[in-house]
Design a protein around this motif. Structure first.
Motif, PDB file in Angstrom:
ATOM      1  N   ASN A  88      -0.182  -0.179  -4.847  1.00 59.51           N
ATOM      2  CA  ASN A  88      -1.577  -0.162  -5.307  1.00 59.51           C
ATOM      3  C   ASN A  88      -1.733   0.449  -6.690  1.00 59.51           C
ATOM      4  OD1 ASN A  88      -3.347  -1.000  -2.846  1.00 59.51           O
ATOM      5  ND2 ASN A  88      -1.715   0.291  -2.027  1.00 59.51           N
ATOM      6  N   TYR A  89      -0.618   0.696  -7.359  1.00 56.38           N
ATOM      7  CA  TYR A  89      -0.632   1.429  -8.631  1.00 56.38           C
ATOM      8  C   TYR A  89      -1.478   0.738  -9.700  1.00 56.38           C
ATOM      9  CZ  TYR A  89       1.084   4.296 -12.468  1.00 56.38           C
ATOM     10  OH  TYR A  89       1.170   5.147 -13.541  1.00 56.38           O
ATOM     11  N   GLU A  90      -1.425  -0.590  -9.737  1.00 50.98           N
ATOM     12  CA  GLU A  90      -2.213  -1.322 -10.746  1.00 50.98           C
ATOM     13  C   GLU A  90      -3.704  -1.044 -10.602  1.00 50.98           C
ATOM     14  OE1 GLU A  90      -1.607  -5.480 -11.364  1.00 50.98           O
ATOM     15  OE2 GLU A  90       0.581  -5.240 -11.462  1.00 50.98           O
ATOM     16  N   GLN A  91      -4.177  -0.870  -9.381  1.00 51.85           N
ATOM     17  CA  GLN A  91      -5.598  -0.560  -9.175  1.00 51.85           C
ATOM     18  C   GLN A  91      -5.939   0.807  -9.765  1.00 51.85           C
ATOM     19  OE1 GLN A  91      -7.425  -1.669  -5.355  1.00 51.85           O
ATOM     20  NE2 GLN A  91      -5.398  -2.483  -4.829  1.00 51.85           N
ATOM     21  N   TYR A  92      -5.005   1.747  -9.664  1.00 51.60           N
ATOM     22  CA  TYR A  92      -5.223   3.073 -10.254  1.00 51.60           C
ATOM     23  C   TYR A  92      -5.204   2.990 -11.779  1.00 51.60           C
ATOM     24  CZ  TYR A  92      -4.903   5.378  -5.743  1.00 51.60           C
ATOM     25  OH  TYR A  92      -5.153   5.800  -4.459  1.00 51.60           O
TER      26      TYR A  92
ATOM     27  N   PRO B   7      -4.476   8.473 -13.456  1.00 45.35           N
ATOM     28  CA  PRO B   7      -3.056   8.785 -13.285  1.00 45.35           C
ATOM     29  C   PRO B   7      -2.760   9.257 -11.861  1.00 45.35           C
ATOM     30  CG  PRO B   7      -4.062  10.170 -15.001  1.00 45.35           C
ATOM     31  CD  PRO B   7      -5.147   9.379 -14.358  1.00 45.35           C
ATOM     32  N   VAL B   8      -1.576   8.922 -11.383  1.00 46.26           N
ATOM     33  CA  VAL B   8      -1.108   9.335 -10.064  1.00 46.26           C
ATOM     34  C   VAL B   8       0.168  10.140 -10.249  1.00 46.26           C
ATOM     35  CG1 VAL B   8      -0.144   8.539  -7.862  1.00 46.26           C
ATOM     36  CG2 VAL B   8      -2.045   7.302  -8.908  1.00 46.26           C
ATOM     37  N   PHE B   9       0.238  11.294  -9.588  1.00 47.38           N
ATOM     38  CA  PHE B   9       1.442  12.121  -9.604  1.00 47.38           C
ATOM     39  C   PHE B   9       1.832  12.464  -8.178  1.00 47.38           C
ATOM     40  CE2 PHE B   9      -0.754  13.337 -13.582  1.00 47.38           C
ATOM     41  CZ  PHE B   9       0.216  12.936 -14.493  1.00 47.38           C
ATOM     42  N   GLY B  10       3.097  12.240  -7.858  1.00 48.76           N
ATOM     43  CA  GLY B  10       3.647  12.730  -6.606  1.00 48.76           C
ATOM     44  C   GLY B  10       4.293  14.074  -6.894  1.00 48.76           C
ATOM     45  N   VAL B  11       4.105  15.041  -6.002  1.00 43.47           N
ATOM     46  CA  VAL B  11       4.641  16.388  -6.213  1.00 43.47           C
ATOM     47  C   VAL B  11       5.415  16.828  -4.983  1.00 43.47           C
ATOM     48  CG1 VAL B  11       4.105  18.782  -6.808  1.00 43.47           C
ATOM     49  CG2 VAL B  11       2.556  16.954  -7.557  1.00 43.47           C
ATOM     50  N   SER B  12       6.662  17.215  -5.196  1.00 41.20           N
ATOM     51  CA  SER B  12       7.443  17.847  -4.139  1.00 41.20           C
ATOM     52  C   SER B  12       8.342  18.894  -4.784  1.00 41.20           C
ATOM     53  CB  SER B  12       8.273  16.830  -3.355  1.00 41.20           C
ATOM     54  OG  SER B  12       9.468  16.521  -4.029  1.00 41.20           O
TER      55      SER B  12
ATOM     56  N   PRO C 115       6.485   3.352  -9.915  1.00 40.75           N
ATOM     57  CA  PRO C 115       6.038   3.242 -11.308  1.00 40.75           C
ATOM     58  C   PRO C 115       5.326   4.479 -11.846  1.00 40.75           C
ATOM     59  CG  PRO C 115       4.461   2.168  -9.887  1.00 40.75           C
ATOM     60  CD  PRO C 115       5.565   2.682  -8.992  1.00 40.75           C
ATOM     61  N   PHE C 116       5.148   5.491 -11.018  1.00 37.10           N
ATOM     62  CA  PHE C 116       4.403   6.690 -11.429  1.00 37.10           C
ATOM     63  C   PHE C 116       5.356   7.889 -11.417  1.00 37.10           C
ATOM     64  CE2 PHE C 116       3.894   5.703  -6.977  1.00 37.10           C
ATOM     65  CZ  PHE C 116       4.352   6.855  -6.365  1.00 37.10           C
ATOM     66  N   PRO C 117       5.029   8.938 -12.168  1.00 38.26           N
ATOM     67  CA  PRO C 117       5.917  10.090 -12.224  1.00 38.26           C
ATOM     68  C   PRO C 117       5.855  10.959 -10.974  1.00 38.26           C
ATOM     69  CG  PRO C 117       4.120  10.318 -13.820  1.00 38.26           C
ATOM     70  CD  PRO C 117       3.921   9.033 -13.108  1.00 38.26           C
TER      71      PRO C 117
ATOM     72  N   ASP D  81       1.145   4.950   5.343  1.00 35.70           N
ATOM     73  CA  ASP D  81       1.312   3.574   4.879  1.00 35.70           C
ATOM     74  C   ASP D  81       0.060   2.987   4.224  1.00 35.70           C
ATOM     75  OD1 ASP D  81       0.154   3.615   7.392  1.00 35.70           O
ATOM     76  OD2 ASP D  81       1.174   1.807   8.102  1.00 35.70           O
ATOM     77  N   THR D  82      -1.099   3.606   4.432  1.00 32.00           N
ATOM     78  CA  THR D  82      -2.334   3.094   3.809  1.00 32.00           C
ATOM     79  C   THR D  82      -2.993   4.132   2.893  1.00 32.00           C
ATOM     80  OG1 THR D  82      -3.686   3.828   5.681  1.00 32.00           O
ATOM     81  CG2 THR D  82      -2.822   1.560   5.772  1.00 32.00           C
ATOM     82  N   HIS D  83      -2.304   5.216   2.627  1.00 30.61           N
ATOM     83  CA  HIS D  83      -2.923   6.340   1.929  1.00 30.61           C
ATOM     84  C   HIS D  83      -3.519   5.962   0.571  1.00 30.61           C
ATOM     85  CE1 HIS D  83      -3.998  10.393   1.188  1.00 30.61           C
ATOM     86  NE2 HIS D  83      -3.085  10.608   0.269  1.00 30.61           N
ATOM     87  N   ALA D  84      -2.783   5.221  -0.225  1.00 34.94           N
ATOM     88  CA  ALA D  84      -3.271   4.868  -1.568  1.00 34.94           C
ATOM     89  C   ALA D  84      -4.546   4.039  -1.501  1.00 34.94           C
ATOM     90  CB  ALA D  84      -2.200   4.134  -2.357  1.00 34.94           C
ATOM     91  N   THR D  85      -4.632   3.105  -0.570  1.00 32.92           N
ATOM     92  CA  THR D  85      -5.854   2.309  -0.444  1.00 32.92           C
ATOM     93  C   THR D  85      -6.980   3.143   0.157  1.00 32.92           C
ATOM     94  OG1 THR D  85      -5.044   1.383   1.654  1.00 32.92           O
ATOM     95  CG2 THR D  85      -4.732   0.046  -0.317  1.00 32.92           C
ATOM     96  N   ASP D  86      -6.645   4.064   1.060  1.00 33.17           N
ATOM     97  CA  ASP D  86      -7.661   4.957   1.626  1.00 33.17           C
ATOM     98  C   ASP D  86      -8.318   5.788   0.523  1.00 33.17           C
ATOM     99  OD1 ASP D  86      -6.914   3.976   4.111  1.00 33.17           O
ATOM    100  OD2 ASP D  86      -5.705   5.734   4.637  1.00 33.17           O
ATOM    101  N   ILE D  87      -7.518   6.274  -0.411  1.00 30.76           N
ATOM    102  CA  ILE D  87      -8.065   7.074  -1.521  1.00 30.76           C
ATOM    103  C   ILE D  87      -8.925   6.205  -2.431  1.00 30.76           C
ATOM    104  CG2 ILE D  87      -7.476   8.339  -3.630  1.00 30.76           C
ATOM    105  CD1 ILE D  87      -5.099   9.463  -2.121  1.00 30.76           C
ATOM    106  N   LEU D  88      -8.437   5.035  -2.774  1.00 26.94           N
ATOM    107  CA  LEU D  88      -9.219   4.141  -3.631  1.00 26.94           C
ATOM    108  C   LEU D  88     -10.589   3.874  -3.002  1.00 26.94           C
ATOM    109  CD1 LEU D  88      -6.463   1.623  -4.721  1.00 26.94           C
ATOM    110  CD2 LEU D  88      -7.809   3.074  -6.272  1.00 26.94           C
ATOM    111  N   GLN D  89     -10.600   3.634  -1.714  1.00 29.65           N
ATOM    112  CA  GLN D  89     -11.856   3.375  -1.010  1.00 29.65           C
ATOM    113  C   GLN D  89     -12.756   4.623  -1.042  1.00 29.65           C
ATOM    114  OE1 GLN D  89     -11.402   2.372   3.162  1.00 29.65           O
ATOM    115  NE2 GLN D  89     -13.177   1.014   3.049  1.00 29.65           N
TER     116      GLN D  89
END
Length: 145
Positions: free
Chosen positions: A55-59, A65-70, A87-89, A133-141
């Motif tokens: 879903n990165y293109e929608q962001y 910007p999207v960042f994953g942190v661990s 595709p994101f950092p 598995d649906t987290h990115a779309t859940d956030i967009l919504q």
């Protein structure tokens, strides 16, 4: 307990997947999505990362910007990124400073929590119950993007 809506998002400076320096303050005026996850290349974390990848293109089309942190290091992030074409950092919080600042320390790993940081630098939304598995779309919504 994670930070709350309305709290100022703690600034940080950290290295990303490719060794670039990332500072939250460089994104002032933008909405930012930061998702914390426990470990690279584990089943739930992989589903979550691939959800953002798919879903990165929608962001990016919304300028978010999207960042994953661990707490994994840059080398682990590089392997994870290459294996799943992310595709994101990914931010390498190896000393746990960001994890602690955002109150998601699980005792040596980051708890699965996502923050949407508003353009004003304050926490706009907090997600603690996550369907990987649906987290990115859940956030967009949820943010109406």
């Amino acid at each position: 307990m994670p930070l709350n809506v309305g709290d100022t998002a703690p600034d940080f400076t950290v290295k990303d997947t490719n060794g670039n320096t990332v500072k939250l303050s460089d994104y002032a005026g933008q909405t930012v999505v930061m998702y914390f996850y426990p470990k690279d290349d584990t089943p739930g974390c992989t589903k979550e990362a691939c959800s953002f990848r798919d879903n990165y293109e929608q962001y990016t089309s919304k300028g978010i910007p999207v960042f994953g942190v661990s707490m994994d290091d840059e080398a682990s992030h590089q392997r994870f990124t290459e294996k799943f074409s992310l595709p994101f950092p990914l931010l390498a919080d190896t000393d746990g400073a960001i994890t602690k600042a955002y109150d998601v320390d699980g005792g040596g790993y980051s708890k699965r929590v996502t923050y949407v940081i508003g353009s004003d630098g304050k926490i706009a939304q907090v997600f603690t119950t996550i369907q990987t598995d649906t987290h990115a779309t859940d956030i967009l919504q949820a943010i109406g993007a």
